[in-house]
Design a protein around this motif. Structure first.
Motif, PDB file in Angstrom:
ATOM      1  N   GLU A   1       0.634  -1.348  -0.044  1.00  0.00           N
ATOM      2  CA  GLU A   1       0.036  -0.053  -0.173  1.00  0.00           C
ATOM      3  C   GLU A   1       0.777   1.170   0.041  1.00  0.00           C
ATOM      4  N   HIS A   2       2.011   1.466  -0.607  1.00  0.00           N
ATOM      5  CA  HIS A   2       2.994   2.250  -0.657  1.00  0.00           C
ATOM      6  C   HIS A   2       2.277   3.589  -1.563  1.00  0.00           C
ATOM      7  N   THR A   3       1.396   3.331  -2.260  1.00  0.00           N
ATOM      8  CA  THR A   3       0.681   4.379  -2.987  1.00  0.00           C
ATOM      9  C   THR A   3       0.010   5.344  -2.201  1.00  0.00           C
ATOM     10  N   GLY A   4      -0.390   4.847  -1.087  1.00  0.00           N
ATOM     11  CA  GLY A   4      -1.001   5.794   0.029  1.00  0.00           C
ATOM     12  C   GLY A   4       0.175   6.039   0.841  1.00  0.00           C
ATOM     13  N   SER A   5      -0.063   6.959   1.954  1.00  0.00           N
ATOM     14  CA  SER A   5       0.673   7.569   2.819  1.00  0.00           C
ATOM     15  C   SER A   5       0.433   7.289   4.363  1.00  0.00           C
ATOM     16  N   TRP A   6       0.011   6.270   4.778  1.00  0.00           N
ATOM     17  CA  TRP A   6      -0.213   5.753   5.927  1.00  0.00           C
ATOM     18  C   TRP A   6       0.718   5.001   6.787  1.00  0.00           C
ATOM     19  N   PHE A   7       1.791   4.318   5.955  1.00  0.00           N
ATOM     20  CA  PHE A   7       2.805   3.699   6.485  1.00  0.00           C
ATOM     21  C   PHE A   7       4.217   4.783   6.434  1.00  0.00           C
ATOM     22  N   TRP A   8       5.266   4.263   7.037  1.00  0.00           N
ATOM     23  CA  TRP A   8       6.468   5.186   6.881  1.00  0.00           C
ATOM     24  C   TRP A   8       7.003   4.894   5.600  1.00  0.00           C
ATOM     25  N   TRP A   9       6.665   4.087   4.812  1.00  0.00           N
ATOM     26  CA  TRP A   9       7.240   3.793   3.564  1.00  0.00           C
ATOM     27  C   TRP A   9       6.307   4.533   2.329  1.00  0.00           C
ATOM     28  N   GLY A  10       5.286   4.950   2.512  1.00  0.00           N
ATOM     29  CA  GLY A  10       4.263   5.601   1.784  1.00  0.00           C
ATOM     30  C   GLY A  10       4.830   6.602   0.649  1.00  0.00           C
ATOM     31  N   LYS A  11       4.116   6.989  -0.184  1.00  0.00           N
ATOM     32  CA  LYS A  11       4.240   7.893  -1.257  1.00  0.00           C
ATOM     33  C   LYS A  11       4.708   9.418  -0.895  1.00  0.00           C
ATOM     34  N   ASN A  12       4.226   9.855   0.177  1.00  0.00           N
ATOM     35  CA  ASN A  12       4.393  11.328   0.345  1.00  0.00           C
ATOM     36  C   ASN A  12       5.683  11.082   1.541  1.00  0.00           C
ATOM     37  N   LEU A  13       6.248   9.889   1.780  1.00  0.00           N
ATOM     38  CA  LEU A  13       7.228   9.887   2.870  1.00  0.00           C
ATOM     39  C   LEU A  13       8.774   9.542   2.157  1.00  0.00           C
ATOM     40  N   CYS A  14       8.851   9.232   0.987  1.00  0.00           N
ATOM     41  CA  CYS A  14       9.977   8.728   0.265  1.00  0.00           C
ATOM     42  C   CYS A  14       9.692   9.104  -1.338  1.00  0.00           C
ATOM     43  N   SER A  15      10.889   9.126  -1.916  1.00  0.00           N
ATOM     44  CA  SER A  15      11.018   9.135  -3.373  1.00  0.00           C
ATOM     45  C   SER A  15      10.742   7.771  -3.968  1.00  0.00           C
TER      46      SER A  15
END
Length: 374
Positions: free
Chosen positions: A193-207
């Motif tokens: 679910e990295h296309t969301g931003s609810w986990f620390w590896w999410g879309k808005n949290l890393c490039s």
């Protein structure tokens, strides 16, 4: 505009094909050159299974359910329809902390036993890993920093710590072994679910590059730790296009299975939105999976509390049955949260419809499984 669209499509297809070995065209296999024979057989049989139907899966199916926990050979699904799921989902968050039990309060020793039992039944096991935040010390949902992924990559200040976490994951995975010494094949689904931003590896949290490197490094490190019974699943959250799906794709040599996590939120009011999303995603994943010779799966779905009596047949099955999906897995039935359930249970209003879902020739449960490891 027309030519720009063609160029974009060409580039995307080129990206998707990077690293596909020529020998896999007529002999599809795991990307791991040391993969166990059981793992290779599972991969090939997952490619074949859509010609027979869609495997049904349930998270933590034999660990607990509505009003019960740790009862031998029990399952809410089995109680309702008389059969076990074909696919069993498990979660190993907190294994990295050397905890005795997972973030869902399941003892890892019990989980190990149930994974091996599911394999002996002929079932398929898939594992996700909601690991804690290594930079802040918070949980997996701690998104207070955009430096977490960077911190665990080589050269990062938490890299050494993260290696110890991966060591513990490897130790647990390698402990999934029968008394005959057979490693239980696992569909491993990290950093989902990295296309969301609810986990620390999410879309808005890393490039995009940082995410790809995290996924690639994990695969390579676990192989170095002699973990060779995994098929790696790539599973973004709901996306609206093929381009969005593959934006952070780590490459064909690191991904064995193409998945999607997509839930039906909002009850009846948003049922059409969910249906539209199913057709959008599987509409573009179907030709991609065929072209790349990778199984396509509905890695997580469901609707909390199941808002409609006919959800199983009229919403889920009716809209996925036309696609070559290897399996569909719904999330867990929490034993301690009465409304937090995604599968059927005897007192639940959609149970009758679930029996119809079970009886449909398109759905495959434990008793329908061919030999997946041969």
């Amino acid at each position: 505009m027309k030519y720009q669209k063609l160029i974009t499509t060409f580039l995307l297809l080129t990206i998707c094909h990077v690293g596909v070995p020529a020998e896999r065209v007529n002999n599809p296999s795991s990307n791991d050159p040391k993969a166990t024979q059981e793992t290779i057989h599972l991969y090939r049989n997952l490619l074949k299974i859509p010609s027979k139907g869609i495997l049904f899966g349930h998270q933590d199916a034999t660990l607990y359910g509505i009003g019960w926990k740790y009862e031998k050979d029990r399952s809410d699904v089995k109680t309702v329809c008389g059969d076990y799921p074909a696919v069993y989902g498990w979660e190993i968050g907190h294994i990295e902390q050397e905890a005795a039990y997972s973030l869902d309060s399941v003892y890892f020793s019990t989980m190990r036993q149930e994974i091996i039992k599911a394999y002996k039944r002929g079932g398929i096991n898939t594992i996700s890993w909601h690991c804690d935040n290594p930079l802040t010390g918070g949980n997996t949902w701690d998104v207070s920093s955009k430096e977490v992924v960077k911190s665990v990559l080589p050269g990062g200040k938490k890299h050494a710590l993260f290696l110890t976490w991966l060591d513990r994951v490897a130790q647990f995975l390698n402990s999934l072994e029968t008394e005959k010494g057979i490693k239980v094949p696992i569909l491993f689904r990290p950093y989902h679910e990295h296309t969301g931003s609810w986990f620390w590896w999410g879309k808005n949290l890393c490039s995009a590059e940082e995410y790809k490197t995290l996924f690639q490094f994990t695969v390579e490190y676990l192989r170095k730790k002699e973990v060779h019974h995994l098929l790696y699943t790539y599973s973004p959250d709901n996306v609206s296009s093929e381009q969005a799906y593959f934006e952070r794709y780590p490459g064909d040599t690191y991904v064995d299975i193409l998945g999607i996590d997509m839930y039906h939120h909002g009850g009846k009011a948003q049922v059409q939105q969910y249906i539209n999303s199913i057709h959008t995603v599987f509409g573009f994943l179907t030709p991609v999976g065929k072209r790349l010779q990778k199984p396509v799966v509905f890695s997580e779905t469901g609707s909390e509390g199941i808002p409609m009596n006919n959800w199983w047949t009229e919403v889920l099955l009716k809209n996925i049955e036309a696609y070559p999906i290897a399996y569909v897995l719904v999330w867990r039935n929490a034993y301690d949260r009465p409304r937090h359930y995604f599968g059927p249970h005897p007192a639940e209003h959609s149970a009758t419809d679930f029996v119809r879902f079970y009886q449909n020739k398109k759905t495959l449960f434990q008793k329908d499984l061919p030999a997946m490891y041969k």
